[in-house]
Motif scaffolding. Sequence first.
Motif, PDB file in Angstrom:
ATOM      1  N   ILE A  34       0.831  -1.203   0.000  1.00 36.72           N
ATOM      2  CA  ILE A  34       0.000   0.000   0.000  1.00 36.72           C
ATOM      3  C   ILE A  34       0.869   1.257   0.000  1.00 36.72           C
ATOM      4  O   ILE A  34       0.577   2.235  -0.700  1.00 36.72           O
ATOM      5  CB  ILE A  34      -0.936   0.002   1.232  1.00 36.72           C
ATOM      6  CG1 ILE A  34      -1.915  -1.178   1.158  1.00 36.72           C
ATOM      7  CG2 ILE A  34      -1.717   1.320   1.313  1.00 36.72           C
ATOM      8  CD1 ILE A  34      -2.708  -1.385   2.441  1.00 36.72           C
ATOM      9  N   ALA A  35       1.959   1.236   0.771  1.00 38.16           N
ATOM     10  CA  ALA A  35       2.811   2.417   0.926  1.00 38.16           C
ATOM     11  C   ALA A  35       3.793   2.619  -0.215  1.00 38.16           C
ATOM     12  O   ALA A  35       4.392   3.706  -0.313  1.00 38.16           O
ATOM     13  CB  ALA A  35       3.580   2.306   2.245  1.00 38.16           C
ATOM     14  N   PRO A  37       5.448   3.910  -3.168  1.00 37.01           N
ATOM     15  CA  PRO A  37       5.113   5.077  -3.997  1.00 37.01           C
ATOM     16  C   PRO A  37       5.013   4.764  -5.481  1.00 37.01           C
ATOM     17  O   PRO A  37       4.415   5.533  -6.238  1.00 37.01           O
ATOM     18  CB  PRO A  37       6.259   6.054  -3.700  1.00 37.01           C
ATOM     19  CG  PRO A  37       7.385   5.187  -3.216  1.00 37.01           C
ATOM     20  CD  PRO A  37       6.749   4.049  -2.493  1.00 37.01           C
ATOM     21  N   GLU A  40      -0.124   1.433  -6.595  1.00 36.79           N
ATOM     22  CA  GLU A  40      -1.443   2.038  -6.671  1.00 36.79           C
ATOM     23  C   GLU A  40      -2.083   2.275  -5.311  1.00 36.79           C
ATOM     24  O   GLU A  40      -3.253   2.682  -5.233  1.00 36.79           O
ATOM     25  CB  GLU A  40      -2.372   1.146  -7.511  1.00 36.79           C
ATOM     26  CG  GLU A  40      -1.989   1.057  -8.977  1.00 36.79           C
ATOM     27  CD  GLU A  40      -2.103   2.400  -9.681  1.00 36.79           C
ATOM     28  OE1 GLU A  40      -3.186   3.002  -9.670  1.00 36.79           O
ATOM     29  OE2 GLU A  40      -1.077   2.850 -10.228  1.00 36.79           O
ATOM     30  N   GLY A  41      -1.335   2.036  -4.235  1.00 38.15           N
ATOM     31  CA  GLY A  41      -1.931   2.135  -2.911  1.00 38.15           C
ATOM     32  C   GLY A  41      -2.537   3.479  -2.598  1.00 38.15           C
ATOM     33  O   GLY A  41      -3.595   3.569  -1.967  1.00 38.15           O
ATOM     34  N   GLY A  42      -1.903   4.546  -3.048  1.00 40.73           N
ATOM     35  CA  GLY A  42      -2.412   5.885  -2.773  1.00 40.73           C
ATOM     36  C   GLY A  42      -3.723   6.186  -3.448  1.00 40.73           C
ATOM     37  O   GLY A  42      -4.471   7.073  -3.003  1.00 40.73           O
ATOM     38  N   ARG A  43      -4.013   5.462  -4.519  1.00 40.52           N
ATOM     39  CA  ARG A  43      -5.295   5.627  -5.204  1.00 40.52           C
ATOM     40  C   ARG A  43      -6.287   4.519  -4.845  1.00 40.52           C
ATOM     41  O   ARG A  43      -7.489   4.721  -4.914  1.00 40.52           O
ATOM     42  CB  ARG A  43      -5.085   5.655  -6.721  1.00 40.52           C
ATOM     43  CG  ARG A  43      -4.454   6.939  -7.240  1.00 40.52           C
ATOM     44  CD  ARG A  43      -4.231   6.891  -8.749  1.00 40.52           C
ATOM     45  NE  ARG A  43      -3.108   6.030  -9.084  1.00 40.52           N
ATOM     46  CZ  ARG A  43      -1.852   6.461  -9.223  1.00 40.52           C
ATOM     47  NH1 ARG A  43      -1.564   7.732  -9.023  1.00 40.52           N
ATOM     48  NH2 ARG A  43      -0.878   5.617  -9.544  1.00 40.52           N
ATOM     49  N   THR A  47      -8.366   5.438   3.207  1.00 42.14           N
ATOM     50  CA  THR A  47      -7.873   5.458   4.581  1.00 42.14           C
ATOM     51  C   THR A  47      -7.143   4.149   4.869  1.00 42.14           C
ATOM     52  O   THR A  47      -7.646   3.074   4.523  1.00 42.14           O
ATOM     53  CB  THR A  47      -9.033   5.606   5.596  1.00 42.14           C
ATOM     54  OG1 THR A  47      -9.794   6.766   5.287  1.00 42.14           O
ATOM     55  CG2 THR A  47      -8.503   5.713   7.014  1.00 42.14           C
ATOM     56  N   THR A 125     -11.147   1.172   1.085  1.00 42.47           N
ATOM     57  CA  THR A 125     -10.738   1.312  -0.305  1.00 42.47           C
ATOM     58  C   THR A 125     -11.585   2.316  -1.075  1.00 42.47           C
ATOM     59  O   THR A 125     -12.758   2.552  -0.786  1.00 42.47           O
ATOM     60  CB  THR A 125     -10.785  -0.039  -1.032  1.00 42.47           C
ATOM     61  OG1 THR A 125     -12.046  -0.671  -0.810  1.00 42.47           O
ATOM     62  CG2 THR A 125      -9.667  -0.950  -0.551  1.00 42.47           C
ATOM     63  N   ASN A 126     -10.944   2.879  -2.070  1.00 43.91           N
ATOM     64  CA  ASN A 126     -11.547   3.862  -2.963  1.00 43.91           C
ATOM     65  C   ASN A 126     -12.682   3.233  -3.765  1.00 43.91           C
ATOM     66  O   ASN A 126     -12.746   2.004  -3.937  1.00 43.91           O
ATOM     67  CB  ASN A 126     -10.461   4.397  -3.900  1.00 43.91           C
ATOM     68  CG  ASN A 126     -10.844   5.690  -4.578  1.00 43.91           C
ATOM     69  OD1 ASN A 126     -11.915   6.237  -4.367  1.00 43.91           O
ATOM     70  ND2 ASN A 126      -9.942   6.192  -5.407  1.00 43.91           N
TER      71      ASN A 126
END
Length: 452
Positions: A34-35, A37, A40-43, A47, A125-126
């Motif tokens: 997830i972390a 960079p 795709e974790g940031g998208r 939370t 998740t988004n």
Amino acid sequence: MPATMPHTLAEAAEALAAGCTTAEALTEAALAHIADPAGEGGRAFITVHGDVARATARAMDGLRAAGLAPSPWAGIPISIKDLYDEAGQQTRGGSVALSDIAPAAATAPSVARLQRAGFVVLGRTNMVEFAFSGLGVNPHFGTPRSPWDRATGRLPGGSSSGAAVATADGMGFAGLGSDTGGSCRIPAALCGIVGWKPTASRVPLTGTLPLSSTLDSLGPLARSVACCEVLDGIMAGEDPAPPQPLGPVAGLRLGVLQGYVCDGWDAGVTEAFERTLSRLSAAGARVEKLAVPELAEIPQANATGGFAASEAFAWHRGLIERARDRYDPRILARILRGGQMPAADYIALLRDRARIIAGFAARTAGFDAVVSPTCPLVPPAIAAVEDEAEYGRINLLLLRNTSVGNFLDRCAISLPCHRPGEAPVGFQLMGEHGGDARLFAVAAAVEAALAA
């Protein structure tokens, strides 16, 4: 995920039981994905519950060491879509229109059941704003990319976009989604994993943000049929026991839907679907074309507005008055159309739905499942839907085949049927209303035949 990591829930449970890994190690690996960079974790996540997830994992390791693990699945990390309530967390539904909402006072029963079994919740998740699109686009929190052709940037499918991308990329072993018109199955198809839609009444909707009270259902996205079966059973309040061994595909009677679901297929979809039918036939399945005239009546019944828009408008109209400018304009426009549906048309839709369900059931009796491509398209480019007309056209196409199961209130599942290196294609099997256990058995047999 790295080759040394378990791939499915069963493999993770076996590794945990054998002491080959720990819940803490599985959780740290997922959090690292997830972390990352470059990933795709940031998208994919809105939370991340990093500290709580680590603490839960350590607790499950302690319980397992003491012989007190609450289930074989204790300590396995998963994610949940941003429309499930979690005590102390905001339920925003992928929208900034609810950015000032109070945190939930209680956790949704479906999530609480998984937590009692010991699953580790990584985060939220988004999703498409308020779950009202099959594309996976979110202008507020970003659009996670399908695992296929990341250089171009392909649609992940929606509305459970983050759940699908997270699961496909090793950010947890599964993700909880919701399915109103295909929102578990479409992103599963476009991301190359398995997506499950139960019969709507099977899993309680309590503690979730609604789109359509008539069509909403809750299901998992995971890496195998058995993974989905485990999660579905726990969400439905059943004993979290491992799935039983299932039989071969030989002798199964599969009806291949004709007509309405057969237009506009990409060449890759046609090739993968026909190849899958040939393999199943060669393995002994009875594959038969199935014409169901009632299919063509579904768009006619929905022509006056359908359930989703009208029921969404009933829920959203107060929020729209307060926060209209914070909605994605494309989602807002779809919701507002629901306010134009007369009550008489809604009542007629209820009547038409009952008639179509009865007619469809009569024609499909005797089949173990009816099948079609999950989506007629391989993942389109994200850039393609920046055009308003293409947004609408592609959205309708992606939703067309899956929404049949919601209208008919049947269980359905999407399995990947493409070859390695090809664009992802989903193979959809639809069972009877309430026939969830039987469809899992059929889908497991199909999955095994395709892996042979």
